[in-house]
Design a protein around this motif. Structure first.
Motif, mmCIF file in Angstrom:
data_model
loop_
_atom_site.group_PDB
_atom_site.id
_atom_site.type_symbol
_atom_site.label_atom_id
_atom_site.label_comp_id
_atom_site.label_asym_id
_atom_site.label_seq_id
_atom_site.Cartn_x
_atom_site.Cartn_y
_atom_site.Cartn_z
ATOM 1 N N GLY A 91 0.823 -1.189 0.000
ATOM 2 C CA GLY A 91 0.000 0.000 0.000
ATOM 3 C C GLY A 91 0.864 1.249 0.000
ATOM 4 N N PRO A 92 0.249 2.434 0.084
ATOM 5 C CA PRO A 92 1.027 3.679 0.133
ATOM 6 C C PRO A 92 1.917 3.752 1.371
ATOM 7 C CG PRO A 92 -1.313 4.112 -0.306
ATOM 8 C CD PRO A 92 -1.210 2.668 0.089
ATOM 9 N N ASP A 93 3.006 4.495 1.233
ATOM 10 C CA ASP A 93 3.913 4.823 2.347
ATOM 11 C C ASP A 93 4.520 3.604 3.035
ATOM 12 O OD1 ASP A 93 3.335 7.588 1.978
ATOM 13 O OD2 ASP A 93 1.489 7.330 3.114
ATOM 14 N N PRO A 94 5.073 2.643 2.274
ATOM 15 C CA PRO A 94 5.769 1.541 2.947
ATOM 16 C C PRO A 94 7.042 2.041 3.606
ATOM 17 C CG PRO A 94 6.188 1.470 0.591
ATOM 18 C CD PRO A 94 5.171 2.563 0.811
ATOM 19 N N ALA A 95 7.412 1.431 4.710
ATOM 20 C CA ALA A 95 8.607 1.811 5.452
ATOM 21 C C ALA A 95 9.053 0.594 6.263
ATOM 22 C CB ALA A 95 8.312 2.992 6.383
ATOM 23 N N PRO A 96 10.285 0.591 6.788
ATOM 24 C CA PRO A 96 10.731 -0.558 7.569
ATOM 25 C C PRO A 96 9.789 -0.942 8.710
ATOM 26 C CG PRO A 96 12.604 0.812 7.033
ATOM 27 C CD PRO A 96 11.381 1.556 6.556
ATOM 28 N N ASP A 97 9.118 0.069 9.316
ATOM 29 C CA ASP A 97 8.183 -0.250 10.396
ATOM 30 C C ASP A 97 6.740 -0.341 9.898
ATOM 31 O OD1 ASP A 97 7.871 2.406 9.809
ATOM 32 O OD2 ASP A 97 7.820 3.095 11.893
ATOM 33 N N ASN A 98 6.553 -0.270 8.582
ATOM 34 C CA ASN A 98 5.225 -0.376 7.975
ATOM 35 C C ASN A 98 5.415 -1.028 6.611
ATOM 36 O OD1 ASN A 98 2.423 0.025 7.592
ATOM 37 N ND2 ASN A 98 2.767 1.976 6.554
ATOM 38 N N GLY A 99 5.936 -2.268 6.657
ATOM 39 C CA GLY A 99 6.467 -2.915 5.464
ATOM 40 C C GLY A 99 5.500 -3.039 4.314
ATOM 41 N N LEU A 100 4.223 -3.291 4.600
ATOM 42 C CA LEU A 100 3.244 -3.465 3.527
ATOM 43 C C LEU A 100 2.517 -2.171 3.190
ATOM 44 C CD1 LEU A 100 1.792 -6.950 4.512
ATOM 45 C CD2 LEU A 100 3.269 -6.406 2.560
ATOM 46 N N GLY A 101 2.898 -1.069 3.829
ATOM 47 C CA GLY A 101 2.250 0.199 3.549
ATOM 48 C C GLY A 101 0.838 0.248 4.115
ATOM 49 N N THR A 102 0.180 1.363 3.920
ATOM 50 C CA THR A 102 -1.166 1.566 4.437
ATOM 51 C C THR A 102 -2.158 0.677 3.692
ATOM 52 O OG1 THR A 102 -0.626 3.864 4.967
ATOM 53 C CG2 THR A 102 -2.965 3.272 4.871
ATOM 54 N N GLY A 103 -2.819 -0.193 4.431
ATOM 55 C CA GLY A 103 -3.795 -1.091 3.825
ATOM 56 C C GLY A 103 -3.203 -2.316 3.175
ATOM 57 N N GLY A 104 -1.875 -2.426 3.152
ATOM 58 C CA GLY A 104 -1.237 -3.529 2.444
ATOM 59 C C GLY A 104 -1.408 -4.888 3.082
ATOM 60 N N GLU A 105 -1.809 -4.924 4.350
ATOM 61 C CA GLU A 105 -2.023 -6.220 5.009
ATOM 62 C C GLU A 105 -3.059 -7.065 4.267
ATOM 63 O OE1 GLU A 105 -2.190 -3.313 6.485
ATOM 64 O OE2 GLU A 105 -0.531 -3.264 7.926
ATOM 65 N N ALA A 106 -3.990 -6.397 3.570
ATOM 66 C CA ALA A 106 -5.031 -7.127 2.838
ATOM 67 C C ALA A 106 -4.452 -7.996 1.727
ATOM 68 C CB ALA A 106 -6.036 -6.139 2.251
ATOM 69 N N LEU A 107 -3.246 -7.693 1.289
ATOM 70 C CA LEU A 107 -2.622 -8.500 0.248
ATOM 71 C C LEU A 107 -2.324 -9.914 0.716
ATOM 72 C CD1 LEU A 107 -0.030 -5.883 -1.051
ATOM 73 C CD2 LEU A 107 -2.100 -6.627 -2.247
ATOM 74 N N ARG A 142 17.143 -5.953 -0.567
ATOM 75 C CA ARG A 142 17.571 -5.402 0.726
ATOM 76 C C ARG A 142 16.442 -4.682 1.441
ATOM 77 N NH1 ARG A 142 22.215 -3.939 3.567
ATOM 78 N NH2 ARG A 142 21.444 -3.221 5.583
ATOM 79 N N HIS A 143 15.586 -3.950 0.719
ATOM 80 C CA HIS A 143 14.487 -3.254 1.391
ATOM 81 C C HIS A 143 13.565 -4.245 2.087
ATOM 82 C CE1 HIS A 143 15.553 0.700 0.052
ATOM 83 N NE2 HIS A 143 15.472 0.370 -1.228
ATOM 84 N N LEU A 144 13.263 -5.352 1.418
ATOM 85 C CA LEU A 144 12.412 -6.364 2.034
ATOM 86 C C LEU A 144 13.118 -7.024 3.205
ATOM 87 C CD1 LEU A 144 9.805 -7.932 2.129
ATOM 88 C CD2 LEU A 144 10.679 -9.429 0.317
ATOM 89 N N PHE A 145 14.416 -7.270 3.078
ATOM 90 C CA PHE A 145 15.162 -7.817 4.211
ATOM 91 C C PHE A 145 15.054 -6.914 5.432
ATOM 92 C CE2 PHE A 145 18.999 -7.509 6.775
ATOM 93 C CZ PHE A 145 19.028 -8.781 7.344
ATOM 94 N N ASP A 146 15.208 -5.594 5.224
ATOM 95 C CA ASP A 146 15.142 -4.670 6.351
ATOM 96 C C ASP A 146 13.779 -4.713 7.035
ATOM 97 O OD1 ASP A 146 17.750 -3.841 5.985
ATOM 98 O OD2 ASP A 146 17.222 -2.059 4.824
#
Length: 204
Positions: free
Chosen positions: A18-34, A63-67
């Protein structure tokens, strides 16, 4: 025969986060639905998860996914790769430089700094060795992120593509496909559940 399989969950509008993925929000906003399908009790979802992880002799990730997965809010015993399904395969990370520390020290990590092709080669070697030990053919699974899978497809490194198409429109996020070379695919299987449509293609 060890194959290279790209395997990833994607939204109806083509995003793997989802939008705004980050190391502490890996799937982004709403991405958990994936990834709802991966925690589903549907027997077809469970079969896809079981068979996908059982075939994994080695797993490639960027590397981003690893982090994300090695971060404080990342994998644990309940949410790691194939958690509760199979043994733990070797993991090969494509990176410009290895991390200074690794949280998930119980996993087998290899860090390749010479590019994606070399990372896939290293993973194939690990998968072939695991195949010899297990007595069955095991594959290399490229699990992401989206840029890593797209680059592997563009480089002609992928034999098969498995998409878990989630019934969600994210509107923005990390796209799976961003152009690149044309890709000819042959559809091999389609399985629909209440949480996803599982699609498998051979990559020509």
């Amino acid at each position: 025969m060890t194959r290279i399989i790209a395997d990833i969950s994607v939204s109806l509008d083509g995003f793997v986060t989802g939008p705004d993925p980050a190391p502490d929000n890996g799937l982004g906003t709403g991405g958990e639905a994936l990834h709802t399908w991966a925690f589903s009790d549907d027997p077809d979802d469970r079969r896809y998860l079981r068979e996908g992880t059982a075939r994994s002799g080695a797993v490639v990730l960027g590397r981003h996914l690893f982090d994300v997965v090695d971060g404080p809010n990342g994998w644990d015993d309940k949410t790691g790769y194939g958690a509760g399904e199979v043994g733990k395969p070797a993991f090969v990370v494509v990176t410009s430089s290895p991390p200074e520390t690794v949280r998930l020290t119980d996993l087998d990590w290899t860090f390749v700094t010479t590019g994606l092709s070399d990372a896939v080669t290293a993973a194939r070697e690990r998968a072939v060795a695991a195949s010899s030990q297990s007595g069955k053919d095991l594959d290399v699974v490229i699990m992401g992120g989206g840029t890593t899978i797209g680059s592997a497809l563009d480089a002609g490194l992928v034999d098969a593509l498995t998409l878990h198409l989630a019934p969600v429109v994210l509107g923005a996020g990390t796209p799976l496909f961003t152009g690149g070379a044309p890709r000819a695919l042959v559809q091999r299987s389609v399985t629909s559940t209440s949480t996803a449509t599982h699609l498998t293609y051979d990559v020509l």
